[in-house]
Design a protein around this motif. Sequence first.
Motif, PDB file in Angstrom:
ATOM      1  N   ARG A  81      -7.960   8.065  11.114  1.00 54.70           N
ATOM      2  CA  ARG A  81      -6.969   7.005  10.875  1.00 54.70           C
ATOM      3  C   ARG A  81      -7.119   6.439   9.471  1.00 54.70           C
ATOM      4  N   ASP A  82      -8.362   6.310   9.026  1.00 54.35           N
ATOM      5  CA  ASP A  82      -8.604   5.843   7.667  1.00 54.35           C
ATOM      6  C   ASP A  82      -8.117   6.881   6.651  1.00 54.35           C
ATOM      7  N   ARG A  85      -4.246   6.757   6.524  1.00 56.26           N
ATOM      8  CA  ARG A  85      -3.806   5.541   5.819  1.00 56.26           C
ATOM      9  C   ARG A  85      -4.040   5.676   4.315  1.00 56.26           C
ATOM     10  N   ARG A  86      -5.230   6.151   3.954  1.00 60.20           N
ATOM     11  CA  ARG A  86      -5.591   6.305   2.539  1.00 60.20           C
ATOM     12  C   ARG A  86      -4.681   7.336   1.852  1.00 60.20           C
ATOM     13  N   ARG A  89      -1.209   6.121   1.336  1.00 62.71           N
ATOM     14  CA  ARG A  89      -1.190   5.124   0.242  1.00 62.71           C
ATOM     15  C   ARG A  89      -1.176   5.831  -1.108  1.00 62.71           C
TER      16      ARG A  89
END
Length: 181
Positions: A81-82, A85-86, A89
Amino acid sequence: MRKESFLTGSRVYLAGNIEFTKNAFKWRHVMSSELKKLGVKVLDPTCPCFCDQDKEDLDTMAELDKWRDAGNFKPLQKFMRDVVRRDLRLIDISDFVIFRIEPSKPTFGTVHELVVAASQRKPCLIITNNKKKLPRWLFGIVDLDLVFESQDLLIGFLRKVNDGKIKVSKKYWRFLLPELR
């Protein structure tokens, strides 16, 4: 009088398989080296781009595979999930995106990134070994003038864009003034 370099100071994200490929790192290293010569800032998901970012290297990939194989899904989900998201971005803050598409290799992250970048009207440049092998769906998403069958052809194209020798479509390309890059 200074010659304008259109790509200098711009940001590019390098998208492509990290899982299910043997070439996740090498092509990015070569591409990064060439792009930096043009003054482009490279956003590479295999290298840290954010403060306190977890590494996404071969050792990490092996650990993630162990978790998945053991059915230990919670830490895998937390880590991924990180990553999602990263990486999204990085798409958001890029000026253009280079995708390496290997049609014979399954990829979900790269396709997700392509859809997000295309919906943001960013130039989506594709490297693939053979256009004839691209999934038909991509023909409805990408600009075929931005599909290249080698990294060398793509780099040559970007050099010409940078030097103003190729007039690119305003549909995708928007160059900020040099003082704002």
